[in-house]
Design an enzyme around this catalytic site. Sequence first.
Site, PDB file in Angstrom:
ATOM      1  N   THR A  33       0.815  -1.210   0.000  1.00  0.00           N
ATOM      2  CA  THR A  33       0.000   0.000   0.000  1.00  0.00           C
ATOM      3  C   THR A  33       0.846   1.257   0.000  1.00  0.00           C
ATOM      4  OG1 THR A  33      -1.760  -1.170   1.174  1.00  0.00           O
ATOM      5  CG2 THR A  33      -1.830   1.228   1.232  1.00  0.00           C
ATOM      6  N   TYR A  46      -7.368   1.057  -4.571  1.00  0.00           N
ATOM      7  CA  TYR A  46      -6.058   1.388  -5.129  1.00  0.00           C
ATOM      8  C   TYR A  46      -5.414   0.116  -5.648  1.00  0.00           C
ATOM      9  CZ  TYR A  46      -4.212  -0.643  -0.846  1.00  0.00           C
ATOM     10  OH  TYR A  46      -3.921  -1.508   0.173  1.00  0.00           O
ATOM     11  N   ASP A 113      -0.345  -6.685   5.027  1.00  0.00           N
ATOM     12  CA  ASP A 113      -1.051  -7.955   5.245  1.00  0.00           C
ATOM     13  C   ASP A 113      -0.147  -9.045   5.804  1.00  0.00           C
ATOM     14  OD1 ASP A 113      -3.291  -6.733   4.316  1.00  0.00           O
ATOM     15  OD2 ASP A 113      -3.466  -7.871   2.461  1.00  0.00           O
TER      16      ASP A 113
END
Length: 349
Positions: A33, A46, A113
């Site tokens: 991210t 995104y 994650d």
Amino acid sequence: MMKRILMFLMMVLLLQVAYGQKPRIIILATGGTIAGQGASADRAGYTAGKIPVADLIGTIPSIKNVADVSGEQISAVGSQDMSLEIWKKLAIRINEIFSKKEADGIVITHGTDTQEETAYFLDLVVAYDNPVVLTGAMRASTAISADGPKNLFDAITLAADSKSKGRGVLVSFNESIFNSRDVTKLSTTKVNAFGAPNSGAIGQVFDGKVEFYKSSDRQVSPLPQFKVDDNTVFPKVEIVYTYADASPAYLDLLVKEKAAGIVIAGVGNGNFSKAFTSSVKKAVAAGIVVCRASRCVSGRVVEDGEVDDKELGTIVSDDLNPQKARILIMLGLLKTHNTAELQQYFLRY
């Protein structure tokens, strides 16, 4: 002899100060991210890993006052797609950088994650005590109030600080510092996504300053026990999640597929049902290492609680969560298949 070495190191330090030499930090970018790009600044959607590492460094021009920073692109994936091959590539490159003295510290930009898994894996295989710091972001680089630039600034500051040396691989996020063993992701969307339920943060980075509150007694890098190179083939270790009336069918399938290890994300203190017990016995009889972990976010799994580990031949994860228990078994099996030795790894690392 020791006195002469100390005097030499002091002279080197004084020369660095005199000539304004800053720590050399290499950023190894993997995507995530923090390098994400969205179509709208005010929406969550995104694509991860779109922004190259040079552009990430460009978002924090003031970092030139802290360190000499350069970057390398290792991968460009969302961390849900993190793989053993990327882990191996990271481990080999980190050890190469430090062996050749190419940098004083390393920062890894990474999706959130699986960030905790990568951090713990590297903590077990990095052979040097130079700082290695992982960071990322919960908001894409194009989002309103993107948290990536601040997290990256803090991570570089942390990696450049001499107090970070010898502490193993660290995670820097939202101004908090965590050790790789205890950190876990606790929120799917909040910028304070990470925590360490059993131990808490070990320090903080704030206003360009690094403060450590405590350290762990667990062994951290450098660790000669677990070595990774181009020829390393990782054994197949899988995780089986338990819940009320869970079927042991997946356990039985893994026995048929000849998995090397199985981590059971058990309920409570790593417990599982009577239906699971017979399948666990089959797995152990087939030579598969079976480890009891817990789906709970805090606490530890103790030996011979409600489950008789000695009778079953199982081991316990102590306070490692299932995903990290998998990593330790995977690396441990490169060295030994003795369950008593593997159990000791969980108490040592």
